[in-house]
Design an enzyme around this catalytic site. Structure first.
Site, mmCIF file in Angstrom:
data_model
loop_
_atom_site.group_PDB
_atom_site.id
_atom_site.type_symbol
_atom_site.label_atom_id
_atom_site.label_comp_id
_atom_site.label_asym_id
_atom_site.label_seq_id
_atom_site.Cartn_x
_atom_site.Cartn_y
_atom_site.Cartn_z
ATOM 1 N N SER A 73 0.836 -1.202 0.000
ATOM 2 C CA SER A 73 0.000 0.000 0.000
ATOM 3 C C SER A 73 0.872 1.255 0.000
ATOM 4 O O SER A 73 1.614 1.479 -0.954
ATOM 5 C CB SER A 73 -0.974 -0.054 1.185
ATOM 6 O OG SER A 73 -2.024 0.864 1.010
ATOM 7 N N ASP A 77 -10.145 -5.684 -3.234
ATOM 8 C CA ASP A 77 -9.569 -4.648 -2.381
ATOM 9 C C ASP A 77 -10.521 -3.453 -2.302
ATOM 10 O O ASP A 77 -10.847 -2.848 -3.318
ATOM 11 C CB ASP A 77 -8.224 -4.220 -2.986
ATOM 12 C CG ASP A 77 -7.415 -3.294 -2.102
ATOM 13 O OD1 ASP A 77 -8.013 -2.409 -1.460
ATOM 14 O OD2 ASP A 77 -6.173 -3.444 -2.089
ATOM 15 N N HIS A 131 -7.334 -6.092 0.853
ATOM 16 C CA HIS A 131 -6.167 -5.232 1.074
ATOM 17 C C HIS A 131 -5.344 -5.687 2.285
ATOM 18 O O HIS A 131 -4.395 -5.018 2.674
ATOM 19 C CB HIS A 131 -6.651 -3.782 1.288
ATOM 20 C CG HIS A 131 -5.596 -2.727 1.122
ATOM 21 N ND1 HIS A 131 -5.046 -2.400 -0.102
ATOM 22 C CD2 HIS A 131 -4.979 -1.911 2.023
ATOM 23 C CE1 HIS A 131 -4.156 -1.437 0.052
ATOM 24 N NE2 HIS A 131 -4.085 -1.122 1.338
#
Length: 293
Positions: A154, A231, A267
């Protein structure tokens, strides 16, 4: 540069066929405050110097999230690499932040930049910390080979990609999970870049993987990215990650990238733990080839 830093071992944990240590030191690039990183050394380090994979975590994380959730240590042993997990920002007494505190900026969200704004430039220099200060400490104090790769998730995926694209001489390979590929064009990035770097958007480009890959002329970094199709930061109202923008920019620039959309994954570390072994093997193959060249 040899750095015989004053290192304090906060904890030592046996895991897989090796030892995980959490280390505290005074980080000069982070305003001289104490910072904690973790280093995992497989037992085979007693007999040979291993290459290093640096892991950069995402928003709100410390060094501990990856260690506790990724399940990466067996893969590190099997592939003979050392793992280093830094913090995601300076933290503690005297470190500035926004008021009220938010999750996506400041402490826990250093975005792997060197800040230039008055409020943040003393402490928020994670780019210099990751690329210079920390590797110098690791290579001077932990008996490892001076070859390295970088990976992250991320915000940390953004960090890994931008750091490697700017330093192809220092990193053998790079990989990312659900990276923030185009921070200049998403809310997470515009908020952070404005507060760390000011209003000049030209200055933002040096920390945007899409912008960097457009003009990349360096050696093949063997870029590997995985993105889950489930996600929420990809599929909600706001696409914070922009993988297609990165793939398009890479293709236009004729820079080779392996970018895999993994069906159904979210995620979280459930996603990362599924594929971290492949990422570590990818880096290890290239790192060991470079050492044996």
């Amino acid at each position: 540069a040899a750095v015989m830093a004053s290192l304090i071992t906060k904890s030592t944990t046996r895991v897989a066929q090796g030892v995980l240590k959490r280390i505290e030191h005074v980080a000069s690039s982070l305003g001289g405050i104490p910072s904690t990183f973790a280093v995992y050394k497989p037992d085979v380090c007693q007999y040979q110097k291993l290459p290093v994979v640096y892991w950069l975590s995402g928003l709100t994380c410390t060094d501990e999230n990856f260690s506790q959730k990724a399940g990466a240590f067996q893969a590190a042993c099997d592939n003979k690499v050392v793992l280093v997990m830094p913090d995601t920002s300076p933290r503690g007494e005297g470190v500035p932040d926004e008021d009220p505190k938010v999750y996506d900026f400041g402490v826990g969200a250093g975005f792997y930049v060197d800040a230039t704004t008055e409020k943040y430039k003393k402490h928020f220099n994670m780019y210099s910390y990751i690329t210079k200060e920390l590797p110098d400490i690791i290579e001077s104090n932990f008996n490892v080979a001076p070859v390295r790769s970088v990976s992250g998730h991320s915000m940390g995926g953004h960090g890994a990609l931008t750091i490697a694209l700017k330093n192809p001489d220092r990193y053998t390979s790079v990989s990312a999970f659900a990276p923030i590929c185009n921070p200049m064009n998403v809310p997470w990035g515009t908020k952070a870049l404005k507060l760390y770097l000011g209003d000049d958007k030209e200055a933002w480009k040096q920390y945007d993987a899409c912008e960097l890959i457009k003009s990349y002329k360096g050696r093949d970094l063997h870029i590997l990215c995985d993105q889950g199709t489930g996600d929420n930061f990809l599929s909600a109202e706001v696409n914070q990650l922009q993988p297609l923008a990165f793939m398009q920019a890479a293709q236009d620039a004729k820079v080779p990238v392996t970018f895999r959309m993994q069906a159904g994954y979210d995620h979280s570390y459930y996603f990362m733990s599924t594929f971290i072994g492949e990422h570590i093997a990818h880096h290890a193959r290239l790192l060991h080839a470079r050492m044996n060249a």
